[in-house]
Scaffold this motif. Structure first.
Motif, PDB file in Angstrom:
ATOM      1  N   GLU A  97       0.838  -1.201   0.000  1.00 46.84           N
ATOM      2  CA  GLU A  97       0.000   0.000   0.000  1.00 46.84           C
ATOM      3  C   GLU A  97       0.873   1.251   0.000  1.00 46.84           C
ATOM      4  O   GLU A  97       1.833   1.355   0.755  1.00 46.84           O
ATOM      5  N   ARG A 137       2.206   4.834   0.803  1.00 47.58           N
ATOM      6  CA  ARG A 137       2.152   5.666   2.001  1.00 47.58           C
ATOM      7  C   ARG A 137       2.560   7.108   1.741  1.00 47.58           C
ATOM      8  O   ARG A 137       2.088   8.016   2.402  1.00 47.58           O
ATOM      9  N   LEU A 173      -3.922   6.695  -7.619  1.00 54.44           N
ATOM     10  CA  LEU A 173      -4.499   7.505  -6.552  1.00 54.44           C
ATOM     11  C   LEU A 173      -4.763   8.930  -7.007  1.00 54.44           C
ATOM     12  O   LEU A 173      -3.905   9.561  -7.633  1.00 54.44           O
ATOM     13  N   TYR A 198      -4.562  11.622   0.684  1.00 51.78           N
ATOM     14  CA  TYR A 198      -5.334  10.611  -0.021  1.00 51.78           C
ATOM     15  C   TYR A 198      -6.257   9.868   0.934  1.00 51.78           C
ATOM     16  O   TYR A 198      -6.056   9.870   2.152  1.00 51.78           O
ATOM     17  N   GLU A 199      -7.255   9.209   0.363  1.00 54.17           N
ATOM     18  CA  GLU A 199      -8.252   8.506   1.175  1.00 54.17           C
ATOM     19  C   GLU A 199      -7.637   7.424   2.058  1.00 54.17           C
ATOM     20  O   GLU A 199      -8.109   7.161   3.156  1.00 54.17           O
ATOM     21  N   ASN A 200      -6.567   6.779   1.580  1.00 55.04           N
ATOM     22  CA  ASN A 200      -5.981   5.681   2.347  1.00 55.04           C
ATOM     23  C   ASN A 200      -5.005   6.163   3.423  1.00 55.04           C
ATOM     24  O   ASN A 200      -4.337   5.353   4.068  1.00 55.04           O
TER      25      ASN A 200
END
Length: 379
Positions: A148, A150, A200, A229-231
């Motif tokens: 993922e 970061r 993204l 970002y959303e994550n």
């Protein structure tokens, strides 16, 4: 249809460059049959260079309705792209538009809607999507190899432009002529690649743009932007046109290490274990996960503009998927619009942006602009 008859709108540097490789037959299944430009001098130059069989038109509309072309490549000033594309779609043309898609997203959204209604093949000249470096980066990220995401950091300050460059055309670096500076003129490729490779789009942006820094120009030529970002990932984008020597370094950190692209090379610092797993299980206060450094081999290739034009032609003739669908031009433009809007309002901007507010703020700049819109092909 066995051959796509192409017409070029705008015979500036870009339009002339596209014309050369088409005339030389470097795009299979495509033939340049017509050109359009507001300058009779440029049209006469084209006929002298490439022959009287080339049809010439003073207005794009004449060419669109001539029956001599099936698809058009738009190489005109930024503001003209959406208007000309919409007219071309209404005339039944396939369209390939030079970057950027336009100056503001409200205008580009209308172009996208016209493309959808037409059912025609619609591409954008994001030729950096053919660069093997960024293709490989996109593969590594989408496959999960990096884990993922970061953090992303892109420093792109090797766009050096002297005052002589800006003085070379009255429309350059003006709100009325170009609609912006480094974000709209030099950086559209990087703004596209930033979201295309990572998959993204920011949820919000805070940016600081400097206008006419160390140069006698109206528009932004120094930008530092922070994205969220959303994550939970964050990103920084730094760009300018006055630094030399400049830097072009794209760094992406993920749960399994980081990838850096610099000097046309890709380096992957790969963690043997996901950082999130290591952090969960580790009991040593100063331990770090084992890390391996790799120089990622990159295959040669990527013919840039020709490859995008070939792909667009193949899509028309054979249904080949587009490398750079025109509809995606709005993504990078949304990011650049958000950066300017953040500066003008001195605050955070949520995405999608308030398109009406951006348009109003842009009009304020245009009313104070010293330039009228540029003529002819885009430089």
């Amino acid at each position: 249809m066995q051959t796509v008859r192409i017409g070029i709108v705008g015979l500036g540097n870009m339009g002339s460059g596209h014309a050369r490789y088409l005339i030389e037959g470097q795009v299979k299944g495509a033939v340049l049959t017509a050109v359009s430009d507001v300058s009779e001098e440029r049209l006469n130059w084209a006929k002298e260079k490439w022959g009287d069989q080339l049809h010439t038109y003073l207005t794009p509309g004449e060419m669109f309705r001539s029956g001599e072309v099936d698809g058009v490549l738009l190489c005109t000033p930024h503001y003209d792209h959406p208007r000309q594309a919409i007219e071309a779609f209404e005339c039944g043309m396939h369209v390939l538009v030079e970057k950027p898609a336009g100056v503001y997203t409200k205008q580009v959204r209308e172009m996208n809607e016209a493309a959808a209604r037409s059912g025609k093949i619609y591409g954008i000249m994001y030729n950096q999507r053919t660069n093997p470096l960024y293709i490989k980066l996109k593969e590594l990220i989408s496959s999960g190899e990096l884990g993922e995401i970061r953090r992303t950091n892109w420093i792109i300050t090797n766009w050096y432009r002297s005052q002589a460059y800006y003085n070379s055309g009255g429309w350059r670096a003006t709100w009325a002529g170009e609609g912006g500076g480094v974000l709209i003129n030099q950086d559209p490729h990087q703004l596209d690649l930033w979201q295309w490779t990572t998959g993204l789009m920011p949820k919000r942006i805070r940016a600081f743009c400097a206008f006419g820094k160390h140069r006698d120009i109206e528009v932004e030529n120094d930008v530092t932007a922070y994205a969220e970002y959303e994550n939970g990932a964050t990103g920084v984008f730094v760009t300018s046109t006055y630094e030399t020597p400049g830097t072009n370094r794209f760094e992406i950190s993920g749960d399994r290490g980081k990838i850096v692209i610099e000097d046309d090379k890709m380096t992957f610092w790969r963690l043997r274990q996901l950082e999130s797993e290591f952090n969960r299980d580790n009991r040593d206060a100063f331990a770090q996960p084992e890390c391996w450094k790799f120089d990622i081999p990159i295959k040669p290739g990527g013919t840039q503009h020709k490859e995008i034009t070939q792909n667009w032609t193949d899509s028309i003739l054979h249904g080949t998927p587009l490398l750079a669908p025109g509809e995606e031009g709005i993504k990078g433009l949304t990011i650049s619009n958000a950066m300017l809007l953040s500066t003008w309002t001195d605050g955070w901007v949520d995405l999608p942006i308030d398109e009406d507010l951006f348009h109003d703020k842009l009009q304020e700049q245009i009313t104070r602009s010293a330039s009228a819109s540029g003529k002819g092909g885009k430089a």
